[in-house]
Every structure is written in C-alpha cells, then in structure tokens.
Design an enzyme around this catalytic site. Sequence first.
Site, short mmCIF file in Angstrom:
data_model
loop_
_atom_site.label_atom_id
_atom_site.label_comp_id
_atom_site.label_asym_id
_atom_site.label_seq_id
_atom_site.Cartn_x
_atom_site.Cartn_y
_atom_site.Cartn_z
N HIS A 101 0.94 -1.31 0.02
CA HIS A 101 0.11 0.06 0.11
C HIS A 101 0.85 1.19 -0.04
O HIS A 101 1.81 1.38 0.54
CB HIS A 101 -0.82 0.04 1.25
N GLU A 119 -1.89 -0.39 7.93
CA GLU A 119 -3.05 -1.34 8.65
C GLU A 119 -2.16 -2.45 9.40
O GLU A 119 -1.00 -2.27 9.54
CB GLU A 119 -3.44 -2.34 7.48
N HIS A 176 3.41 -7.63 1.60
CA HIS A 176 2.54 -8.56 2.40
C HIS A 176 1.58 -9.36 1.81
O HIS A 176 1.00 -8.90 0.68
CB HIS A 176 2.01 -7.62 3.54
N ARG A 196 -1.08 -4.29 -6.25
CA ARG A 196 -0.99 -6.11 -6.44
C ARG A 196 0.50 -6.14 -7.15
O ARG A 196 0.48 -5.86 -8.21
CB ARG A 196 -1.99 -6.61 -7.06
#
Length: 317
Positions: A101, A119, A176, A196
């Site tokens: 991200h 996150e 991740h 992605r």
Amino acid sequence: MSATKNEILFLEPVCTHNIWGGKKLREEFGYPVQGDDIGECWGISAHPNGDGTVKSGTFAGKKLSEVWKEQPELFGNLAYDRFPLMTKIIDAREDLSIQVHPDDAYAQEHENGSFGKTECWYIMDCPKGAALVIGHNAATRQELAEMIHEGRWKEFIREIPVKKGDFIQIDPGTVHAIKGGMLILETQQNSDITYRVYDYDRLSDGKPRELHVEKSIDVITVPAKSVEDSVKSVAGLVENQLNELYACRYYTIFKLDVNGNAVFEQKYPFMMASVLEGEGCVNGHPVKKGAHFILPCGFGTVDMQGEMELIVSTVQG
Ligand code: ZN
C-alpha cells in the site's frame, strides 16, 4: 439529540466475495451472506465501497458515513474529512495476492486524494506452522525492480512464521500477503488503495487480475524492516482491562479479554470494538462473537460482562 452520546452504535457489516474467500464468516460468525467465497467482513466501515449500517437506536438504518457527517460530536469533532478507520475480519481459504500500500502522500498525488493505507493484523486463528508474507529480500531498489520484472518470486518473497494471537503492523511500503487458512482481524486506515505485485499467476473469471508493478516498485520500502521488528507475540495480557498492543499516528489497538466483569472509562474521541470470541453484555446490551460496535465520545463508563475476547481501537485525539 444530545442524549445519543450514551447510545452504542451497533453496526450491520458489509461482506465481500473474493476468489480466495471461504465460508467461516457465514458459518462461524453468522453473517447473513450467501456463497462459499466470503473473504471479508467490513465490520466497522464508512468506506463508499462498503458503508456499514447502524442496526438500532436513534440512527437505525443510517450509514456510518452519514452519522459521521451529521453528528461529528459523537466522534470527538475530529479534524478528519471522513471516518478515519476501518475494521475487517478476513477469512482466507486460499492465499491472497502479494501486495503493498502507498502512504498518504503518494495516495494523495496518484489516487485522487485517497488516504494511504497503514494496517495491522491480529491473528484470530491459523494452522500449525503457518507463515505470512511480510517484507522481501531485495537489498536495493534496483535489485527489487529486477526481481519483480524477472519474476524471481522465490528469492523475492520473505515468509515469516506466525501463530494465533500474533500482532503484525503493516506500514505503507511493506510487501505483504495473507496465506490460506488464516483468520485475521484487520484494523486499517479508511482506504482500499492496494497495489498488487504478484498474484501467483491465478485467473479470475478466466483472466489474470490486474497487477500494479510500477507503482509497487515506487512505494516498496527497501530494504524491508527486520523479521524481529515485524511480528509481536501477544502474551501475558491482564484480563478485564484494555491491553495496548500497538499505537501509531493513525490508531491505537487494544486487546480486551473479558472474564467476569470489565469496567473502564471511554475517554477517547470514540472507540471501535469487535467481539472475536464468546459472548456477554456491554452496558446491558447482549453481544456475541461477530458483533461490531462503536462507543461514542462522552459515553462514560463502559461495563462489560461475560466471557469474551475483543479487539478495541481508537484514534489519537
Ligand atoms: Zn494490505
């Protein structure tokens, strides 16, 4: 409307279908959703792609984003232009794609003013010997670009062993991926900007899903944070009180294990809570595994009874 600060906002979550999703969210948590590909329950969310609905009380039927806009005093009159956080339960039957991200600055510039995405994960359940993809093995940005362009995934991907109860902070720029068999409570910034990097060459509806290779190479942190700094084992928590797991500029995360009676003050702008296991009562309202709710600003004394495990989160005031 000033009496409503004493009302708990119970939320009706939004569930999503994903190629890697499973059926635990329906069968174990009882969310009313069809299909065996339920990947995510957006338990507390005011995002346009999944805006939760208040179940009962003064605001019954309203979207969380509407309550946020119309009643800012319930959330401590914060300076954010939208509800800042999101809580999800993720049921991964299969591996998720390898992703990364952006931070706020990159998302502002490249993603129409969106928030970036920081996150964190609390592992609710996972198989024995489980591992997650966290970080990578490239030493320089040039090596990173080469590994990705040449598809040297075995060399590139770093897997870290994890177990039930571990906590993982995923800063922007961290490569991740959740692996199959994991059940995770995710707390994150209110954003769904995901790049992605690699999708194991899978097909979705007969086509590979879009990759975002160049943006990924732009934002991945090189070198990656060390293995030791990536996973925190949660042990020795005290029952019936808020145990802080992690705090950063976006959120503070607590684990709360209620065994009997837990009483504490709601002294934050607001608190978000998700029941991971068990059942009980919150100020007289029955709750059980799968419940998600918000304790508004000025709520006062929180009184929980029963046998249950919760993840609770808040923002800095
Ligand atoms: Zn992510």
